[in-house]
Enzyme design. Structure first.
Site, PDB file in Angstrom:
ATOM      1  N   GLU A 272      49.177  35.816  29.838  1.00  0.00           N
ATOM      2  CA  GLU A 272      47.819  35.243  29.893  1.00  0.00           C
ATOM      3  C   GLU A 272      47.742  33.716  29.798  1.00  0.00           C
ATOM      4  O   GLU A 272      46.484  33.116  29.355  1.00  0.00           O
ATOM      5  CB  GLU A 272      47.180  36.212  29.536  1.00  0.00           C
ATOM      6  CG  GLU A 272      47.355  37.325  29.958  1.00  0.00           C
ATOM      7  CD  GLU A 272      45.901  38.294  29.468  1.00  0.00           C
ATOM      8  OE1 GLU A 272      45.389  37.860  28.978  1.00  0.00           O
ATOM      9  OE2 GLU A 272      45.529  39.439  29.851  1.00  0.00           O
TER      10      GLU A 272
ATOM     11  N   GLU B 117      50.311  43.266  33.797  1.00  0.00           N
ATOM     12  CA  GLU B 117      49.060  44.296  34.007  1.00  0.00           C
ATOM     13  C   GLU B 117      47.984  44.133  34.881  1.00  0.00           C
ATOM     14  O   GLU B 117      47.844  43.594  35.814  1.00  0.00           O
ATOM     15  CB  GLU B 117      48.538  42.917  32.469  1.00  0.00           C
ATOM     16  CG  GLU B 117      48.592  43.771  30.858  1.00  0.00           C
ATOM     17  CD  GLU B 117      48.525  43.005  29.866  1.00  0.00           C
ATOM     18  OE1 GLU B 117      46.953  42.707  29.736  1.00  0.00           O
ATOM     19  OE2 GLU B 117      48.680  42.156  29.340  1.00  0.00           O
TER      20      GLU B 117
END
Ligand code: BMA
Length: 366
Positions: free
Chosen positions: A191, A297
């Site tokens: 991320e 995810e």
């Protein structure tokens, strides 16, 4: 005659040898990867022909309102089967803590990884490592020199290598019953296109991020001899391939490409669009570069929409050929922090329907 027999034996030996070597196997970026790691990489590619594996974070360690019950899993409670893949989190292994930042003992985690392996399932591991400059969590972004301080020449470089050594010790201690290293996927510094971890875009330049990644891989495989890892790259959602690749450390350092994308109940059409855009970018890039594409995810926290899995997730992922989709964890100690329905939750039928699709693979499908 004797000569002829020798020649025949030689040809037979040679041909069976070359067959045994399987020259067509796809090599991971670690040229010294164990043969089990090479097999895993190839298996993952092959399994994509059959479908998309379901993966759930921390699945075996705890679930909604339970902690450490042998053999239990929220996914299994609802569907009757374990997920094909389980995600784990290494945060705090670097500071030598006995358990991770979500209260899973590392000794237990190793056992769960062995159990999954024995069942024929797979493991992917993330790492929310602490901020070494401040001693606070991975989410501490108050100062933006932490990455430079970790790189060679930086004030925290030596100590950071000690942290990486502890990671290496964890990976090196993953062995099956015969003592062979269990291959796993390591998804680090994820991320990074967001702005909430110390390795994110506001905390370092693209070049520094790449150096951090390369330094980590090199240290694990060259200095620590860790050869049971496949490396996965997963930014938060982006909108163009240029953005996806801005901090990509290079084809020599990545085996698996994915992204993290979360839904909100208020705007599920935004989620579907974002998933679609990112899936297109990732699968196109994977096809070009020969990497394995995944959804690293995802999830809708507490699943207030009871058709989320069949109406929002499935129609989008079904358009693409990907290896797995990981749903985030079902916290044991937080009422609303879960991403897969537990038994009795209103979305459980929808989840069962999703999992029953021909091309959604569970542990028993492997
Ligand atoms: C976040 C949340 C946190 C957790 C962290 C690391 O997304 O689930 O509660 O501590 O991941 O697993």
């Amino acid at each position: 005659m004797k000569k002829l027999i020798y020649i025949i034996v030689f040809i037979l030996t040679f041909s069976s040898c070359s067959k045994h070597k399987e020259p067509n196997l796809k090599q991971p970026v670690d040229k010294n990867a164990t043969s089990e790691t090479v097999q895993l990489y190839n298996r993952l590619f092959k399994l994509m022909d059959r479908g998309i594996m379901l993966c759930h974070q921390d699945d075996l360690a705890y679930g909604h309102q339970w902690y450490k019950e042998t053999g239990r899993s929220d996914v299994k409670d609802v569907t009757g089967d374990y997920p094909a893949m389980v995600g784990w989190e290494l945060g705090h292994v670097e500071i030598d803590a006995p358990y991770n930042l979500d209260s899973i003992y590392f000794s237990d985690m190793k056992q769960y990884i062995k159990d999954t392996h024995k069942r024929g399932g797979f493991t992917t591991i993330s790492w929310h490592g602490d901020n070494i400059a401040t001693g606070n969590t991975a989410w501490d972004c108050k100062q933006d020199t932490v990455v430079t301080s970790i790189l060679p020449g930086g004030v925290h470089h030596a100590q950071y290598l000690v942290w990486l050594d502890r990671l290496a010790d964890f990976f090196s201690d993953l062995n099956d019953e015969q003592g062979k290293p269990i291959p796993v996927i390591f998804r680090m510094y994820h991320e990074h296109t967001g702005n909430w971890f110390w390795w994110c875009r506001e905390q370092c330049t693209p070049e520094e991020y790449k150096q951090l990644w390369i330094m980590t891989v090199d240290h694990l495989r060259e200095n620590k001899n860790v050869h049971n890892l496949l490396y996965a790259y997963s930014p938060a959602t982006i909108s163009t391939e240029a953005e996806y690749l801005e901090r990509y450390p290079g084809d020599e350092y990545v085996d698996i490409v994915g992204f993290d994308c979360y839904a909100s109940a208020e705007d599920l059409s935004r989620y579907m669009k974002e998933m679609d855009t990112n899936l297109k970018i990732v699968t196109d890039f994977a096809a070009r570069s020969g990497k394995l594409p995944v959804v690293a995810e995802t999830g809708l926290e507490s699943i207030p929409d009871t058709t989320y899995f069949t109406r929002n997730v499935y129609p989008v992922i079904n358009k693409y050929k990907i290896s797995w989709i990981l749903f985030w964890r079902n916290a044991w100690d937080k009422e609303n922090h879960f991403y897969v329905p537990y038994k009795g939750h209103p979305a459980e039928n929808d989840f069962r329907e999703f999992v029953a699709k021909e091309n959604i693979l569970m542990n028993n499908d492997l």
